[in-house]
Every structure is written in structure tokens, then in C-alpha cells.
Design an enzyme around this catalytic site. Sequence first.
Site, mmCIF file in Angstrom:
data_model
loop_
_atom_site.group_PDB
_atom_site.id
_atom_site.type_symbol
_atom_site.label_atom_id
_atom_site.label_comp_id
_atom_site.label_asym_id
_atom_site.label_seq_id
_atom_site.Cartn_x
_atom_site.Cartn_y
_atom_site.Cartn_z
ATOM 1 C CG ASN A 148 -55.968 28.310 -27.495
ATOM 2 O OD1 ASN A 148 -56.932 27.983 -26.837
ATOM 3 N ND2 ASN A 148 -55.622 29.580 -27.632
ATOM 4 C CG LEU A 149 -49.558 25.780 -25.800
ATOM 5 C CD1 LEU A 149 -48.036 25.779 -25.661
ATOM 6 C CD2 LEU A 149 -50.071 24.358 -25.966
ATOM 7 C CB SER A 162 -51.881 26.966 -16.393
ATOM 8 O OG SER A 162 -53.202 27.278 -16.198
ATOM 9 N N GLY A 163 -52.745 24.052 -18.104
ATOM 10 C CA GLY A 163 -52.715 22.583 -18.116
ATOM 11 C C GLY A 163 -51.556 22.078 -18.978
ATOM 12 C CG HIS A 164 -51.529 22.733 -23.218
ATOM 13 N ND1 HIS A 164 -52.547 23.628 -23.418
ATOM 14 C CD2 HIS A 164 -51.862 21.628 -23.933
ATOM 15 C CE1 HIS A 164 -53.456 23.107 -24.235
ATOM 16 N NE2 HIS A 164 -53.072 21.897 -24.556
ATOM 17 C CB SER A 214 -60.822 22.705 -22.291
ATOM 18 O OG SER A 214 -61.120 22.517 -23.665
ATOM 19 C CB SER A 215 -57.932 24.840 -26.507
ATOM 20 O OG SER A 215 -56.643 24.475 -26.085
#
Length: 287
Positions: free
Chosen positions: A32-33, A35-37, A187-188
Site C-alpha cells: 500500500n505504498l 510517497s514516503g515508501h 501512512s497506509s
Amino acid sequence: MQTLTSVKALRSAISAEKQAGKRIAFVPTMGNLHSGHISLIKRATELGDCVVASIFVNPLQFGANEDLDNYPRTLQEDMDKLLGAGTDYLFTPSAKEIYPQGMALQTQVSVPDITDTLCGASRPGHFVGVATVVSKLFNIVQPDTALFGEKDFQQLAVIRKMVRDLCFDIEVVGVATARNEDGLALSSRNGYLNDEQRSLAPQLHATLQRCQQDIIAGCHDYANLVRRCSEDLQGHGFNVDYFAICDGTTLRDITSQSPEIVILVAASLGNTRLIDNVTLTLNPAGN
Ligand code: PAF
């Protein structure tokens, strides 16, 4: 990007990359990506010649009453994002691949001391699940570098300690929290918030920032700050699990030897539990 589901296939692909002299950078995720990931992947492309990401919603780190079954699973979108960001290999194992004998028979990794406070106190067994799966993934991927988001501050501290204590030859890199324009940490779980909750959620970061400013301005009555900030959040409709001002290394009370302070919060809006933190460095005069 090659997507692989078996430990054997991933090991053989990575071993060929290593033989070719490539430096492996690894980003473990639960999918569940956002832009943080993707900022972790982008940083990984700078630190390694071969970027490996994993998507595995690890059942071992969820408590009985937590959101394992509802945790958002968006594999196709995630694959597109990973490809666009420069990922070379994606590992998407099944639970059977990671826990072939089931979770009950799995050897577990328990990181002492740092896990019995904050999220560790509220989510018993959570960090055993995280440390166990991350150490398995580290042994499977054998990366030179592994990247984690600083939003999960305690998780990052646990992984750093585990890597030190178990002599993993891996450089652990923390990457700054990605935020929406209103300050809400990505966050997801943000996707669970309804419109009203979403409009309240930025108060989490705003309260952390006010607390940070108060400390910078010289207020060192931490107990009072914690009480005030918790009350502020409750006033905005949060159910506060903890609001804490800690030593940035030990996650315990601040002492005269604490060079870095971390202010951490976990609080729920409805059933959605959000976490966030900010850090600050004390100068030698303690302010
Ligand atoms: O932060 C996460 O997404 C997970 O806790 C991790 C590190 C991938 C382990 O399952």
C-alpha cells in the site's frame, strides 16, 4: 523489475548481482505504498546499484484485535510505483514461504529493553514480529544497506539495536518522514480516516511541533508538557495512547547526558491508530 515469490529464486537472483559486484540496497515494506515508501526507494537507488523491495503483510507483528485482515493490499498499484522509482527486484512471498511451519513454530527474535515501552507496551508481541521478519528478510536478501522510515521511530531503534546485537553486516539508514502539506505523516492507515477525522489528523504533528518549540524556548517541565499536549489532543477528539518526551537513543527518560530528544505520540481517531514523532538536539547548556 523482476517480481519473485520464492526465497530460492530471490537468493539466486541476488547472488548473481553480488557476483557482478553490485551493492544491494533493500527496502522492506508491507505494501500500500505512498510517497514516503517511494522516497525510501529513491534513496536506495542512490545508496545501492541494485534495489530490492519486499511487500509482505507480516501476520506475526499484528495483535489478535488489530487490522491484519483489513490491512490495505494494493499489489498492482504498488508494482507500478516501485517500477517507476527504480526498483530492480520485488519480493512478494506468501505467509507459507516465510513461515513454512506456521507462526507458532517460528524461531523468534526478541530485542530487549527498548521494546517494552511506547508502542511495545501497547502492542505486546509487535516488535518480536517485526524483528523476526526483518531478520529473516535480512538473511534472505543479505543487503549491504537497508532503509526504513523515521516515522516508525521506535521500530528503527529496535532494528538498529538488533543489527548491532546480532552482528548483521548491514548499514541501516533512516529516511525522514514524508508528510502531506498540512503536516500529517504519510501512512497506509491514513486511508482508514473519514473526512472529519482526516481534517483533525494534522493536529498530531501540530501538537508535536508546539511541544518542540516550547522545549526550544526553555521549558523543561516535561511532565507538564506531556499533560498539556495530551489534553490538547484529547480536546481535538483523539484517544491518546501515549505522548512522550524521551532520550532519542534509549527511548527512556531524558537525562543530563541526552544529546537528542524525541517527542513521540500514538493516538487514535475512531479505530485508526496514528503515530508520529519529532526530534530535537539539546545544546550543551541543555536548551
Ligand atoms: O514498517 C513496516 O512496514 C514493517 O513493520 C516492516 C519493517 C516491513 C516489517 O514487516
